[in-house]
Write a protein that holds these residues in place. Structure first.
Motif, PDB file in Angstrom:
ATOM      1  N   PHE A   1       0.816  -1.285  -0.048  1.00  0.00           N
ATOM      2  CA  PHE A   1      -0.254  -0.026   0.011  1.00  0.00           C
ATOM      3  C   PHE A   1       0.809   1.392  -0.007  1.00  0.00           C
ATOM      4  O   PHE A   1       1.842   1.239   0.823  1.00  0.00           O
ATOM      5  N   ALA A   2       0.683   2.180  -0.924  1.00  0.00           N
ATOM      6  CA  ALA A   2       1.096   3.449  -1.025  1.00  0.00           C
ATOM      7  C   ALA A   2       0.185   4.678  -0.745  1.00  0.00           C
ATOM      8  O   ALA A   2      -0.556   4.603  -1.835  1.00  0.00           O
ATOM      9  N   ASP A   3       0.270   5.574   0.190  1.00  0.00           N
ATOM     10  CA  ASP A   3      -0.669   6.659   0.173  1.00  0.00           C
ATOM     11  C   ASP A   3      -0.120   7.623  -0.599  1.00  0.00           C
ATOM     12  O   ASP A   3       0.991   7.840  -0.787  1.00  0.00           O
ATOM     13  N   ASN A   4      -1.322   8.438  -0.922  1.00  0.00           N
ATOM     14  CA  ASN A   4      -0.890   9.385  -2.070  1.00  0.00           C
ATOM     15  C   ASN A   4      -1.974  10.740  -1.341  1.00  0.00           C
ATOM     16  O   ASN A   4      -2.953  10.727  -1.317  1.00  0.00           O
ATOM     17  N   PRO A   5      -0.986  11.798  -0.998  1.00  0.00           N
ATOM     18  CA  PRO A   5      -1.732  12.889  -0.504  1.00  0.00           C
ATOM     19  C   PRO A   5      -2.904  13.379  -1.103  1.00  0.00           C
ATOM     20  O   PRO A   5      -3.824  14.006  -0.496  1.00  0.00           O
ATOM     21  N   ALA A   6      -3.006  13.406  -2.579  1.00  0.00           N
ATOM     22  CA  ALA A   6      -3.855  13.879  -3.292  1.00  0.00           C
ATOM     23  C   ALA A   6      -5.181  13.033  -3.593  1.00  0.00           C
ATOM     24  O   ALA A   6      -6.261  13.690  -3.834  1.00  0.00           O
ATOM     25  N   TRP A   7      -5.065  12.040  -2.966  1.00  0.00           N
ATOM     26  CA  TRP A   7      -6.442  11.179  -2.888  1.00  0.00           C
ATOM     27  C   TRP A   7      -7.411  11.571  -1.859  1.00  0.00           C
ATOM     28  O   TRP A   7      -7.238  12.281  -0.956  1.00  0.00           O
ATOM     29  N   THR A   8      -8.582  11.441  -2.198  1.00  0.00           N
ATOM     30  CA  THR A   8      -9.700  11.652  -1.362  1.00  0.00           C
ATOM     31  C   THR A   8      -9.923  10.684  -0.552  1.00  0.00           C
ATOM     32  O   THR A   8      -9.384   9.724  -0.605  1.00  0.00           O
TER      33      THR A   8
ATOM     34  N   GLU B   1     -12.375   8.630   0.087  1.00  0.00           N
ATOM     35  CA  GLU B   1     -12.884   7.462  -0.656  1.00  0.00           C
ATOM     36  C   GLU B   1     -11.870   6.811  -1.620  1.00  0.00           C
ATOM     37  O   GLU B   1     -11.480   5.422  -1.282  1.00  0.00           O
ATOM     38  N   GLN B   2     -10.790   7.727  -2.096  1.00  0.00           N
ATOM     39  CA  GLN B   2      -9.786   6.802  -2.914  1.00  0.00           C
ATOM     40  C   GLN B   2      -8.992   6.053  -2.101  1.00  0.00           C
ATOM     41  O   GLN B   2      -8.330   5.052  -2.212  1.00  0.00           O
ATOM     42  N   ARG B   3      -8.698   6.711  -0.802  1.00  0.00           N
ATOM     43  CA  ARG B   3      -7.747   6.449   0.124  1.00  0.00           C
ATOM     44  C   ARG B   3      -8.294   4.934   0.816  1.00  0.00           C
ATOM     45  O   ARG B   3      -7.499   4.270   0.807  1.00  0.00           O
ATOM     46  N   THR B   4      -9.631   5.053   1.114  1.00  0.00           N
ATOM     47  CA  THR B   4     -10.189   3.782   1.546  1.00  0.00           C
ATOM     48  C   THR B   4     -10.162   2.773   0.744  1.00  0.00           C
ATOM     49  O   THR B   4      -9.741   1.539   0.842  1.00  0.00           O
ATOM     50  N   ASP B   5     -10.573   3.151  -0.593  1.00  0.00           N
ATOM     51  CA  ASP B   5     -10.441   1.831  -1.851  1.00  0.00           C
ATOM     52  C   ASP B   5      -9.042   1.378  -2.000  1.00  0.00           C
ATOM     53  O   ASP B   5      -8.861   0.166  -2.356  1.00  0.00           O
ATOM     54  N   SER B   6      -8.059   2.198  -1.919  1.00  0.00           N
ATOM     55  CA  SER B   6      -6.642   1.568  -2.143  1.00  0.00           C
ATOM     56  C   SER B   6      -6.227   1.046  -0.978  1.00  0.00           C
ATOM     57  O   SER B   6      -5.461   0.018  -1.086  1.00  0.00           O
ATOM     58  N   LEU B   7      -6.513   1.247   0.211  1.00  0.00           N
ATOM     59  CA  LEU B   7      -6.124   0.574   1.583  1.00  0.00           C
ATOM     60  C   LEU B   7      -6.940  -0.829   1.545  1.00  0.00           C
ATOM     61  O   LEU B   7      -6.344  -1.982   1.928  1.00  0.00           O
TER      62      LEU B   7
END
Length: 543
Positions: free
Chosen positions: A102-109, A111-117
């Protein structure tokens, strides 16, 4: 003519001493040489070294035992590799899972962060190898490919029921017994060499006597032949003189053979080349040794004839002490033992290469252990019975050795007294016999005596000279035996061993015929010690 016959019959005997090199050896030098090459002494020295090693091993049991350990283990396959791996799919049912972390992106919303996790979690569940807690970069010891370990262990026996102390006492007794055996072997070596040396000198003297007698017989035969030619001697006298001279020839040959055997035996004891010729410089009647030598100090010192101080008695006592300690060791097997130990180790499980100090983990334990024998199938009881039997046997041997040592010492002193008396009794006899033979020769030449009288005087002279030489040999050997009695084994002081290679004076005189009789020597009692069998004889030859 008969001299030529003698040379033809036994040329090897007549020239037995004609060798390439002559060694001048005194008795002190012979003893020194023998001590360097004696096999019994070398065996006794090895026994001392062995007992010393056993003594060190016994003492080590009461000291801390420290051992170190350094190891590397490479795991080729392990059962822990399958933990966490799915068993419902096969490698051909789907392509390899995506194990991207998993790689976090500060520009994500959000919802996007939750989906990526959630996607990263699903990918992790499909990657069992990365999720195996027993492999990879885990520091757990299960199934790691590389393992480095080093450490040490310290253990101390706190209580063993007295077994360790008893083992030390037994080892000390064995060491003392080995020292006594070494001293005894050296003393026996001196007696063996001295006996062989004096036997060789005696055989040389007997050859001289036999040669002198042969020369006298030759001179008498010449006189009788001349008298027979002029008619002053009968043919009977001529035949009698010829027979007397001819009978002396085998005696000369035999004495030369005996001399060769005696010298060979001495060379064998000294491990000298058998082809060397020996010139023995110590005479039979030489009652003094070189000042400052071992033999001189032995003979001049007051002998220790105490029974309890004899080497065999002391050795038997040490054996009894060792068996007593062994019984204590056996009894201690029934008593619980207490041992304290500690183990300290450092371990590391690097993925590649050598680990650094920070990669090592520490293991350190302290253990106190009590060992209690509950049931061993009767082995302790059996060992106790064996130890008690060995102790009783050692005690009986000690008492028997004391009795035999007392008898052995008295025999040695009695033999010395008899040897001194024989030496004193033979003093002056040779001069008297020589004078009597000279008178008999004059009387025979003048025709006022018979050939029988001359032959009798000649045999008496030969007997007196042989007895004097034998008495000298017996006195020298008896003196050394009494001087060394403190360290000699049992049986060495009561007489010579049964195997005789050098005949004595009595044997030589018996070969001369029934016309002479010599007083018989009383047979000494036979002394038997466990492991030793000696037939005692005062006039025996080389052991």
């Amino acid at each position: 003519m008969f001299a030529g016959i003698l040379m033809g019959v036994a040329p090897s005997l007549l020239h037995a001493q004609d060798t390439t090199r002559t060694r001048h050896v005194s008795l002190d030098e012979a003893v020194h040489i023998a001590e360097q090459v004696s096999q019994p002494v070398a065996i006794a020295r090895a026994g001392v070294a062995l007992a010393s090693g056993q003594q060190t091993v016994a003492r080590s049991q009461i000291l801390p035992q420290i051992t170190g350990q350094l190891s590397y283990t490479r795991t080729l396959a392990t059962q822990f590799a399958s933990l966490g791996r799915s068993t419902n799919t096969t490698p051909t049912q789907a392509p390899p899972p995506d194990c991207t972390p998993f790689a976090d992106n500060p520009a994500w919303t959000p919802e996007q962060r939750t989906d990526s996790l959630e996607a990263a979690v699903n990918r992790a569940l499909q990657c069992p190898v990365a999720g195996n807690p027993f492999t990879g970069v885990s520091n757990l010891p299960f199934g790691q490919a590389n393992q480095y370990q080093f450490g040490f262990n310290i253990s101390q026996n706190l209580f063993a029921g007295g077994a360790n102390i008893a083992r030390i006492h037994a080892a000390n007794a064995n060491r003392e017994s080995a020292n006594i055996s070494l001293t005894s072997a050296r003393a026996q070596m001196i007696i063996d060499v001295a006996t062989a040396y004096y036997d060789a000198v005696l055989s040389e003297r007997l050859v001289e006597i036999a040669d002198s007698t042969l020369a006298q017989d030759e001179r008498t035969l010449s006189q009788v032949q001349l008298a027979n030619q002029v008619g002053n001697a009968a043919e009977f006298d001529l035949l009698n003189a010829q027979v007397t001279r001819n009978n002396q020839l085998p005696i000369v040959i035999q004495q030369r053979a005996n001399r060769s055997v005696a010298y060979l035996h001495l060379k064998q004891l000294l491990q000298l080349p058998l082809d060397d010729s020996l010139d023995l410089t110590t005479a039979l009647d030489d009652t003094s040794f070189t000042e400052g030598t071992r033999l001189a100090s032995l003979v001049t010192a007051t002998p220790d004839t105490a029974t309890l101080q004899r080497a065999p008695v002391r050795e038997a006592y040490e054996a009894m002490q060792a068996q007593q300690s062994q019984l204590t060791v056996t009894r201690a097997q029934r008593i619980p033992s207490l041992t304290l130990s500690t183990d300290y180790s450092r371990v590391a499980y690097p993925r590649n290469g050598l680990p650094g100090w920070s990669n090592f983990l520490t293991n350190w334990t302290v253990t106190a252990a009590v060992q209690v024998p509950i049931f061993l199938g009767g082995s302790i009881r059996g060992n106790k019975v064996i130890a008690e039997a060995n102790l009783e046997q050692a005690r009986a041997t000690y008492r028997q050795t004391q009795q035999l040592a007392a008898l052995d010492t008295r025999n040695a002193v009695a033999l010395l007294a008899a040897a001194e008396a024989s030496w004193q009794a033979s003093s002056g006899t040779v001069d008297q016999a020589t004078k009597a033979y000279t008178i008999a020769e004059v009387r025979y030449r003048e025709g006022i005596s018979t050939q029988t009288e001359l032959g009798s005087s000649r045999l008496l002279l030969q007997q007196a000279r042989a007895n004097r030489a034998q008495a000298a040999r017996d006195l020298q050997v008896a003196r050394l035996r009494v001087a060394l009695i403190h360290d000699l084994p049992l049986g060495s002081t009561t007489g010579q061993p049964a195997t005789t290679t050098t005949p004595n004076a009595a044997t030589m005189l018996q070969q001369m015929g029934p016309t002479l009789t010599t007083p018989s020597t009383p047979q000494q009692p036979t002394t038997t010690v466990p492991g030793t069998s000696v037939a005692a004889s005062r006039t025996g030859g080389v052991p």
